[in-house]
Design a protein around this motif. Sequence first.
Motif, PDB file in Angstrom:
ATOM      1  N   ILE A  49      52.784  23.533  53.036  1.00 18.09           N
ATOM      2  CA  ILE A  49      53.332  24.448  52.023  1.00 18.09           C
ATOM      3  C   ILE A  49      54.696  23.950  51.548  1.00 18.09           C
ATOM      4  O   ILE A  49      55.625  23.780  52.341  1.00 18.09           O
ATOM      5  CB  ILE A  49      53.454  25.879  52.587  1.00 18.09           C
ATOM      6  CG1 ILE A  49      52.071  26.445  52.898  1.00 18.09           C
ATOM      7  CG2 ILE A  49      54.173  26.790  51.595  1.00 18.09           C
ATOM      8  CD1 ILE A  49      52.083  27.821  53.521  1.00 18.09           C
ATOM      9  N   VAL A  50      54.782  23.714  50.235  1.00 16.14           N
ATOM     10  CA  VAL A  50      56.037  23.295  49.612  1.00 16.14           C
ATOM     11  C   VAL A  50      56.791  24.522  49.092  1.00 16.14           C
ATOM     12  O   VAL A  50      58.010  24.629  49.209  1.00 16.14           O
ATOM     13  CB  VAL A  50      55.768  22.310  48.451  1.00 16.14           C
ATOM     14  CG1 VAL A  50      57.062  21.942  47.743  1.00 16.14           C
ATOM     15  CG2 VAL A  50      55.046  21.077  48.961  1.00 16.14           C
ATOM     16  N   SER A  51      56.042  25.473  48.526  1.00 13.91           N
ATOM     17  CA  SER A  51      56.624  26.701  47.987  1.00 13.91           C
ATOM     18  C   SER A  51      55.684  27.852  48.314  1.00 13.91           C
ATOM     19  O   SER A  51      54.480  27.763  48.034  1.00 13.91           O
ATOM     20  CB  SER A  51      56.810  26.581  46.468  1.00 13.91           C
ATOM     21  OG  SER A  51      57.283  27.795  45.917  1.00 13.91           O
ATOM     22  N   ILE A  52      56.217  28.916  48.939  1.00 14.36           N
ATOM     23  CA  ILE A  52      55.350  30.011  49.359  1.00 14.36           C
ATOM     24  C   ILE A  52      54.878  30.829  48.163  1.00 14.36           C
ATOM     25  O   ILE A  52      55.478  30.794  47.088  1.00 14.36           O
ATOM     26  CB  ILE A  52      56.051  30.922  50.390  1.00 14.36           C
ATOM     27  CG1 ILE A  52      57.257  31.627  49.757  1.00 14.36           C
ATOM     28  CG2 ILE A  52      56.454  30.156  51.616  1.00 14.36           C
ATOM     29  CD1 ILE A  52      57.913  32.632  50.697  1.00 14.36           C
ATOM     30  N   ALA A  53      53.798  31.577  48.360  1.00 17.79           N
ATOM     31  CA  ALA A  53      53.214  32.399  47.296  1.00 17.79           C
ATOM     32  C   ALA A  53      54.189  33.487  46.867  1.00 17.79           C
ATOM     33  O   ALA A  53      55.036  33.937  47.647  1.00 17.79           O
ATOM     34  CB  ALA A  53      51.914  33.021  47.784  1.00 17.79           C
ATOM     35  N   GLN A  54      54.051  33.922  45.618  1.00 16.29           N
ATOM     36  CA  GLN A  54      54.919  34.974  45.106  1.00 16.29           C
ATOM     37  C   GLN A  54      54.168  35.850  44.118  1.00 16.29           C
ATOM     38  O   GLN A  54      53.214  35.406  43.465  1.00 16.29           O
ATOM     39  CB  GLN A  54      56.149  34.389  44.416  1.00 16.29           C
ATOM     40  CG  GLN A  54      55.837  33.594  43.140  1.00 16.29           C
ATOM     41  CD  GLN A  54      57.089  33.061  42.476  1.00 16.29           C
ATOM     42  OE1 GLN A  54      57.965  32.511  43.139  1.00 16.29           O
ATOM     43  NE2 GLN A  54      57.174  33.225  41.168  1.00 16.29           N
ATOM     44  N   ILE A  55      54.580  37.107  44.040  1.00 14.67           N
ATOM     45  CA  ILE A  55      54.002  38.043  43.081  1.00 14.67           C
ATOM     46  C   ILE A  55      55.034  39.135  42.830  1.00 14.67           C
ATOM     47  O   ILE A  55      55.817  39.482  43.722  1.00 14.67           O
ATOM     48  CB  ILE A  55      52.668  38.628  43.597  1.00 14.67           C
ATOM     49  CG1 ILE A  55      51.907  39.303  42.459  1.00 14.67           C
ATOM     50  CG2 ILE A  55      52.896  39.615  44.751  1.00 14.67           C
ATOM     51  CD1 ILE A  55      50.457  39.602  42.793  1.00 14.67           C
ATOM     52  N   SER A  56      55.054  39.669  41.615  1.00 18.48           N
ATOM     53  CA  SER A  56      56.032  40.716  41.294  1.00 18.48           C
ATOM     54  C   SER A  56      55.513  42.086  41.722  1.00 18.48           C
ATOM     55  O   SER A  56      54.344  42.248  42.069  1.00 18.48           O
ATOM     56  CB  SER A  56      56.333  40.719  39.792  1.00 18.48           C
ATOM     57  OG  SER A  56      55.169  41.047  39.053  1.00 18.48           O
ATOM     58  N   CYS A  57      56.425  43.066  41.683  1.00 18.04           N
ATOM     59  CA  CYS A  57      56.092  44.444  42.054  1.00 18.04           C
ATOM     60  C   CYS A  57      56.370  45.342  40.854  1.00 18.04           C
ATOM     61  O   CYS A  57      57.399  45.196  40.179  1.00 18.04           O
ATOM     62  CB  CYS A  57      56.921  44.879  43.258  1.00 18.04           C
ATOM     63  SG  CYS A  57      56.704  46.609  43.721  1.00 18.04           S
ATOM     64  N   SER A  58      55.463  46.287  40.593  1.00 14.12           N
ATOM     65  CA  SER A  58      55.595  47.148  39.413  1.00 14.12           C
ATOM     66  C   SER A  58      56.778  48.113  39.508  1.00 14.12           C
ATOM     67  O   SER A  58      57.276  48.589  38.498  1.00 14.12           O
ATOM     68  CB  SER A  58      54.307  47.951  39.205  1.00 14.12           C
ATOM     69  OG  SER A  58      54.087  48.832  40.304  1.00 14.12           O
ATOM     70  N   SER A  59      57.219  48.431  40.727  1.00 12.37           N
ATOM     71  CA  SER A  59      58.328  49.371  40.922  1.00 12.37           C
ATOM     72  C   SER A  59      59.573  48.633  41.386  1.00 12.37           C
ATOM     73  O   SER A  59      59.600  48.072  42.481  1.00 12.37           O
ATOM     74  CB  SER A  59      57.944  50.438  41.952  1.00 12.37           C
ATOM     75  OG  SER A  59      59.050  51.257  42.254  1.00 12.37           O
TER      76      SER A  59
END
Length: 603
Positions: free
Chosen positions: A349-359
């Motif tokens: 893993i070079v860069s970990i997973a990411q996701i935004s949050c609606s709140s």
Amino acid sequence: MKIRVEKIQALIGDIEEVISILEASEIEHIAELEQVHPSFRDGARNLIHYSAFRSLNLKKLQKRLSNFGLSILASTESHVMATLTNSRQILLALIQEKRQLTNPKRISIKNSVKQQKKHTKDLFGYRSKGRRVRIMVTLPTEAAHNYQLVHDLVASGMNTARINCAHDNPEIWSLMIQNLDKAKGELHKNCKVFMDLAGPKIRTGSLGAGAMVRKFRPKRNELGEVIQPAKIEMVAESDPNSVNDIQVEASWLYSLNEGDSIDFKDVRKKKRRLFVKSVLNNRVLTTCRKTVYMMTGTALKSASTLEESKVGKLPAKEQTILLHNGDYLRLLKNQVPGKPAELNKNNEIVSIAQISCSSIDIFDMVNTGERILFDDGKIGGIIREVSEDEILVEILQAKAGGSKLKADKGINLPDSNLNICGLTKKDRKDLKFVVQHADAVNFSFVNSAADVTELYAELEKIGAKDDLGVVLKIENQNAFDNLTSILLTAMQRYPVGIMIARGDLAIEAGWEKMPRIQNEILRLSDSAYVPTIWATQVLENMAKNGIPSRSELTDVASSLKADCVMLNKGAYILDAVSLLHKILSGMNSYRDKDVRMFEAINF
């Protein structure tokens, strides 16, 4: 005989002590009682009695009452004081003693049942013949354009249509209601409209668009032999209904004939040949005995004319993030597209997973060490770091081969103290439509009595009718803990109901607590004469796949304790409504809410 009389006198004294505690509790809540709607006055008083009653440890008293063959006070929700005073009078009669009641004007058991039935009818409308429990169905978007579906739902036994404001728009909602009104008129049946406010749901943000590719695969038997070739339908690029088909140039499409073949190289550079099986209404059906990957721009050549065409624009595949136990995920405040972890040539893993949050509010409300759950609890982890703009999560609960996290999936934070307002900007806007077109509003994410007060203030502000029903969705531990005060505040309007939103509630409160909590919600609501809705995953497998599981049938039997059962949408929703109607009707003689009824049975 003297010992028996002494035991009865002691028992009478204990009952009178309980009655005194309940009367004192009523006095403590006198200000709240004065605020409730007149129709709920008896229910509010009984709720206060029941709450005080349940705060006591009465196991020894129950055993002693049982020894005399009297009620053990186990099913007294709707008539606590009446049951206690009746037991007291019976015991006094046994020792031929008379004592004056301090406050004999209490609602009788018979009248408490009458009030429960009236409140249920005023909220949900008339019941179906032979069935006490109403059926609520969540309308799919299709209900706006498919009148026959709505007609058949009403004919099959739907008593209440639920429209979820989290989906579609006012135009679609209006079409649904128009179809419902038409069906009600043709069938001469009653069916109410309940509309859900979306509420401040915490969800995952968007993900980057995936590849514009489609996979077509033939069906094979256990030996790997093709038993049915892959089917690929082609349409002209100008066709507005071609989202799920392969779009090609119109002139090229119209040159194809039955029996022609089409050659091309798929995404993997594999040579493939399609065979034209039929040409009908400007739609060409082709087949292939091998797996095919097609993408936007794939070149197709007709073997007979040697003319070429290219595959038109395909919808991008839904992107996902694959998460394993031990992985890390960055939850972002900034609304940027999420992406999976980046790996190097060595699969590191070079860069970990990411996701935004609606709140964006939750970033100031969570702490390290608290649990976080995604997608109805399918993926779980622990918060390891919190900063102003992101939350670092370690994944501790995922399937063996990894779990896929998608966009717009629910996020639950069961350990966090979330002070999130019950009404969002969207809710306030949608509420104006609801009060004009619906019989009741379903209020999401109720945490406390203050949330109910906020809703009522908004209803008054926009001029809602006095008889607009209000249903409070109990979705988390806070709502359950505050249920008595929530009910007392809610009962300032009439009619009112409670929805047991068992999906989020189970995740927030814990799976192991759910059986007890859902029963306690039923009991508290019954004590207030407030109707209840049994919701989430009722006959879900039946609605989606056409076959119910055995556990679903057991769940339906448990739903008889409520006043209404809610079904969610699915391809087989008509079959689910029909089955639910038959089960509830068949069980109607055996259970009336939490009371078992005994019909004659030939063993």
